[in-house]
Write an enzyme that holds these catalytic residues in place. Structure first.
Site, PDB file in Angstrom:
ATOM      1  N   HIS A  35     -16.504  47.488  -7.934  1.00 51.49           N
ATOM      2  CA  HIS A  35     -17.275  47.386  -9.414  1.00 51.49           C
ATOM      3  C   HIS A  35     -17.153  45.822  -9.489  1.00 51.49           C
ATOM      4  CE1 HIS A  35     -12.930  46.261 -10.642  1.00 51.49           C
ATOM      5  NE2 HIS A  35     -12.717  47.587 -10.255  1.00 51.49           N
ATOM      6  N   GLY A  37     -15.781  44.177 -11.868  1.00 53.12           N
ATOM      7  CA  GLY A  37     -14.816  42.936 -11.640  1.00 53.12           C
ATOM      8  C   GLY A  37     -14.575  42.013 -10.267  1.00 53.12           C
ATOM      9  N   HIS A  38     -15.240  43.378  -9.188  1.00 53.39           N
ATOM     10  CA  HIS A  38     -14.726  42.745  -8.011  1.00 53.39           C
ATOM     11  C   HIS A  38     -15.648  41.585  -7.567  1.00 53.39           C
ATOM     12  CE1 HIS A  38     -12.737  46.733  -6.370  1.00 53.39           C
ATOM     13  NE2 HIS A  38     -11.947  45.889  -6.580  1.00 53.39           N
ATOM     14  N   LYS A 155      -5.591  41.248 -13.409  1.00 49.57           N
ATOM     15  CA  LYS A 155      -4.994  42.780 -13.907  1.00 49.57           C
ATOM     16  C   LYS A 155      -4.418  42.470 -13.155  1.00 49.57           C
ATOM     17  CE  LYS A 155      -7.358  46.234 -13.566  1.00 49.57           C
ATOM     18  NZ  LYS A 155      -6.507  47.165 -12.738  1.00 49.57           N
ATOM     19  N   ASP A 156      -3.995  42.638 -12.019  1.00 53.07           N
ATOM     20  CA  ASP A 156      -3.112  42.522 -10.864  1.00 53.07           C
ATOM     21  C   ASP A 156      -1.855  41.828 -11.548  1.00 53.07           C
ATOM     22  OD1 ASP A 156      -3.610  45.169 -10.724  1.00 53.07           O
ATOM     23  OD2 ASP A 156      -5.676  43.825  -9.726  1.00 53.07           O
ATOM     24  N   LEU A 190     -12.134  47.301 -16.677  1.00 51.75           N
ATOM     25  CA  LEU A 190     -11.954  47.948 -14.908  1.00 51.75           C
ATOM     26  C   LEU A 190     -11.053  47.844 -13.548  1.00 51.75           C
ATOM     27  CD1 LEU A 190     -16.459  46.345 -14.905  1.00 51.75           C
ATOM     28  CD2 LEU A 190     -15.743  48.107 -16.059  1.00 51.75           C
ATOM     29  N   SER A 191     -11.306  49.364 -12.904  1.00 55.57           N
ATOM     30  CA  SER A 191     -10.094  49.621 -12.180  1.00 55.57           C
ATOM     31  C   SER A 191     -11.613  50.152 -10.923  1.00 55.57           C
ATOM     32  CB  SER A 191      -9.467  49.645 -13.289  1.00 55.57           C
ATOM     33  OG  SER A 191      -8.959  50.801 -11.494  1.00 55.57           O
ATOM     34  N   ARG A 193      -9.745  52.590 -10.165  1.00 55.97           N
ATOM     35  CA  ARG A 193      -9.140  54.324 -10.209  1.00 55.97           C
ATOM     36  C   ARG A 193     -10.425  54.945 -11.331  1.00 55.97           C
ATOM     37  NH1 ARG A 193      -4.419  54.516  -8.166  1.00 55.97           N
ATOM     38  NH2 ARG A 193      -3.460  53.302  -6.470  1.00 55.97           N
TER      39      ARG A 193
HETATM   40  O1  PAF Z   1      -5.577  44.073  -5.472  1.00 54.90           O
HETATM   41  C1  PAF Z   1      -6.055  45.025  -4.416  1.00 54.90           C
HETATM   42  O2  PAF Z   1      -7.231  45.133  -4.486  1.00 54.90           O
HETATM   43  C2  PAF Z   1      -5.179  45.294  -3.611  1.00 54.90           C
HETATM   44  O3  PAF Z   1      -3.864  45.769  -3.435  1.00 54.90           O
HETATM   45  C3  PAF Z   1      -5.009  44.171  -2.591  1.00 54.90           C
HETATM   46  C4  PAF Z   1      -4.715  42.439  -2.507  1.00 54.90           C
HETATM   47  C5  PAF Z   1      -6.400  43.922  -1.673  1.00 54.90           C
HETATM   48  C6  PAF Z   1      -4.549  44.623  -0.946  1.00 54.90           C
HETATM   49  O4  PAF Z   1      -4.813  45.973  -0.263  1.00 54.90           O
END
Ligand code: PAF
Length: 288
Positions: A35, A37-38, A155-156, A190-191, A193
């Site tokens: 999405h 965010g990526h 976000k993570d 954004l996720s 999920r």
């Molecule tokens: O953040 C993510 O999408 C995943 O945890 C990652 C870093 C690609 C590892 O699978």
């Protein structure tokens, strides 16, 4: 933009990187369902590097729930379009056997105490499994010369901190770059999920942002945070089950016991929140 080259084996990835012989390589590991965010991660990698490599791999080891793994969105064709639009050069999209060729790894990285808090407490083994794949992928994409940078979303936050610690503690030859959270107009982070949520569930999930804004506003005004008020907002949303809403030290992720309730907030903190909406786990955070 040219279409990125899709690679499915580690041998082909190594030779494509060797052939490109870049002065700098930006690597973005993902689990697909890409999405915007990526898109931000790719854009930053594109701006800073000669060669941009991404991986698309849904890593079973980091799912503690088989059903969650099974239903994680897999959308490779659409992902390639996002990658193409962002100017990605190589997409590494291996099958699980290519990554875990000898079955599940016997030797694992242990994320220790930091990995057992918050997301780690609710998803036992998640962070150990995450580091298992990130460690491998960082090796597989390593150009062996020139600048090597890897990009992760803020976000993570806990994941990012653990990856930074792994890279520092174990001397991985890569710079870790953090990219800010991207939100919808309404504030939902954004996720991948989010694709699993109905429109109504997405609307309910906005309570996460409202609660963050409430506390961030108080912090900005140096008021007592009264976190119970944020928790109260969740109680008014029957579709949303709050897992945690905490303010932590951004360097250690230890909960700030002081000044969060009745005394004026000073200094720095990080709001961390996780909630489940319609069976879908959502996380968010904000520095204060
Ligand atoms: O953040 C993510 O999408 C995943 O945890 C990652 C870093 C690609 C590892 O699978």
């Amino acid at each position: 933009m040219k279409t990125p080259k899709v690679i499915t084996t580690r041998a082909d990835l190594k030779s494509a990187i060797r052939e490109a012989n870049p002065a700098s390589l930006g690597f973005v590991p993902t689990m697909g369902a890409l999405h915007s965010g990526h898109g931000q991660l790719f854009a930053q990698a594109r701006a800073e590097n000669e060669l941009v490599v991404i991986s698309v791999f849904v890593n079973e080891l980091q799912f503690n729930d088989v059903e969650d793994y099974r239903r994680y969105p897999r959308t490779l064709q659409a992902d390639l379009e996002v990658a193409r639009a962002a100017g990605v050069d190589l997409v590494f999209a291996p099958e699980p056997e290519e990554i875990y060729h000898a079955g599940k790894p016997l030797i694992r990285l242990d994320t220790g105490e930091l990995g057992s808090l918050y997301e780690g407490a609710s998803r036992p083994g998640h962070f150990d499994g995450m580091l298992a794949v990130v460690s491998k992928l960082l090796h597989l994409a390593d150009p062996g010369r020139g600048d090597y940078r890897a990009y992760f979303g803020q976000k993570d936050a806990q994941q990012l901190m653990l990856i930074r610690r792994m890279v520092a503690d174990l001397d991985y030859p890569v710079q870790i770059r953090a990219v800010p959270i991207v939100r919808t107009e309404n504030g939902l982070a954004l996720s991948s999920r989010n694709a699993l949520l109905s429109d109504e569930q997405q609307a309910s999930a906005l309570v996460i942002h409202r609660a963050i804004e409430l506390i961030a506003g108080r912090a900005a005004r140096n008021e007592p945070l009264h976190l119970d008020d944020a928790v109260g907002l969740f109680q008014m949303e029957p579709d949303v089950e709050l897992d945690y809403f905490v303010v932590v030290d951004p360097d250690t992720l230890q909960e700030l016991a002081f000044n969060c309730q009745d005394t004026p907030f000073t200094g720095e903190g990080l709001i961390l929140v996780a909630a489940v909406v319609g069976g879908v786990r959502l996380i968010d955070n904000q520095p204060i």
